[in-house]
Design a protein around this motif. Sequence first.
Motif, mmCIF file in Angstrom:
data_model
loop_
_atom_site.group_PDB
_atom_site.id
_atom_site.type_symbol
_atom_site.label_atom_id
_atom_site.label_comp_id
_atom_site.label_asym_id
_atom_site.label_seq_id
_atom_site.Cartn_x
_atom_site.Cartn_y
_atom_site.Cartn_z
ATOM 1 N N PRO A 60 0.816 -1.232 0.000
ATOM 2 C CA PRO A 60 0.000 0.000 0.000
ATOM 3 C C PRO A 60 0.842 1.270 0.000
ATOM 4 O O PRO A 60 0.452 2.269 -0.618
ATOM 5 C CB PRO A 60 -0.815 -0.137 1.290
ATOM 6 N N GLU A 61 2.002 1.221 0.625
ATOM 7 C CA GLU A 61 2.849 2.418 0.660
ATOM 8 C C GLU A 61 3.512 2.719 -0.675
ATOM 9 O O GLU A 61 4.165 3.754 -0.833
ATOM 10 C CB GLU A 61 3.923 2.290 1.759
ATOM 11 N N ASP A 62 3.354 1.841 -1.644
ATOM 12 C CA ASP A 62 3.836 2.124 -3.005
ATOM 13 C C ASP A 62 2.845 2.964 -3.794
ATOM 14 O O ASP A 62 3.140 3.376 -4.918
ATOM 15 C CB ASP A 62 4.107 0.818 -3.760
ATOM 16 N N THR A 63 1.677 3.200 -3.236
ATOM 17 C CA THR A 63 0.666 4.003 -3.917
ATOM 18 C C THR A 63 1.178 5.414 -4.157
ATOM 19 O O THR A 63 1.614 6.097 -3.224
ATOM 20 C CB THR A 63 -0.621 4.053 -3.080
ATOM 21 N N ALA A 64 1.154 5.831 -5.413
ATOM 22 C CA ALA A 64 1.671 7.145 -5.791
ATOM 23 C C ALA A 64 1.472 7.337 -7.288
ATOM 24 O O ALA A 64 1.109 6.403 -8.006
ATOM 25 C CB ALA A 64 3.157 7.253 -5.462
ATOM 26 N N VAL A 65 1.717 8.541 -7.733
ATOM 27 C CA VAL A 65 1.863 8.796 -9.159
ATOM 28 C C VAL A 65 3.330 8.560 -9.502
ATOM 29 O O VAL A 65 4.216 9.108 -8.845
ATOM 30 C CB VAL A 65 1.449 10.224 -9.534
ATOM 31 N N TYR A 66 3.551 7.735 -10.505
ATOM 32 C CA TYR A 66 4.907 7.387 -10.912
ATOM 33 C C TYR A 66 5.266 8.159 -12.174
ATOM 34 O O TYR A 66 4.502 8.179 -13.146
ATOM 35 C CB TYR A 66 5.016 5.887 -11.149
ATOM 36 N N TYR A 67 6.436 8.774 -12.130
ATOM 37 C CA TYR A 67 6.921 9.595 -13.234
ATOM 38 C C TYR A 67 8.212 9.016 -13.803
ATOM 39 O O TYR A 67 9.062 8.499 -13.071
ATOM 40 C CB TYR A 67 7.209 11.018 -12.761
ATOM 41 N N CYS A 68 8.359 9.171 -15.097
ATOM 42 C CA CYS A 68 9.602 8.853 -15.788
ATOM 43 C C CYS A 68 10.257 10.166 -16.192
ATOM 44 O O CYS A 68 9.560 11.109 -16.615
ATOM 45 C CB CYS A 68 9.301 8.000 -17.015
ATOM 46 N N ALA A 69 11.568 10.227 -16.075
ATOM 47 C CA ALA A 69 12.285 11.449 -16.418
ATOM 48 C C ALA A 69 13.615 11.091 -17.069
ATOM 49 O O ALA A 69 14.146 9.991 -16.863
ATOM 50 C CB ALA A 69 12.517 12.297 -15.174
ATOM 51 N N VAL A 70 14.145 12.031 -17.831
ATOM 52 C CA VAL A 70 15.407 11.836 -18.549
ATOM 53 C C VAL A 70 16.375 12.965 -18.207
ATOM 54 O O VAL A 70 15.968 14.129 -18.172
ATOM 55 C CB VAL A 70 15.179 11.805 -20.077
#
Length: 128
Positions: free
Chosen positions: A88-98
């Motif tokens: 549950p603590e992995d709940t988040a918006v995940y972003y990719c960046a360069v």
Amino acid sequence: QVQIVESGGGWVQPGDSLRLSCAASGFPWTYFAIGWFRQAPGKEREAVSCLNNRDGDTYFADAVKDRFTISRDNPESTFYLQMNNLKPEDTAVYYCAVAQYASSWSNPPIRTYEYDYWGQGTQVTVSS
């Protein structure tokens, strides 16, 4: 034109797996870093896993070590974050960046300001 598009997010139960994809194109560098970050409500954006494509060096946050892996396809246009045993603590918006490669790196960059381009994010919700 630089494009970074994340996909693969969703709602899963604790213990399940998800694979996030990051389709990255249009940046003019041969060497760069790919970073997966996440931001939960009320919290700062944090690095989850990062990869330096020149050296192959990787970084994993302590909270995801032994559960998440980062990989890339050939040619390097799509990058993946395999997430196993989700909590549950992995709940988040995940972003990719360069980030453009810098010779000063001893490890892949993990600070948000070190990254040049960002995707819009994909929501991951882990709940029973």
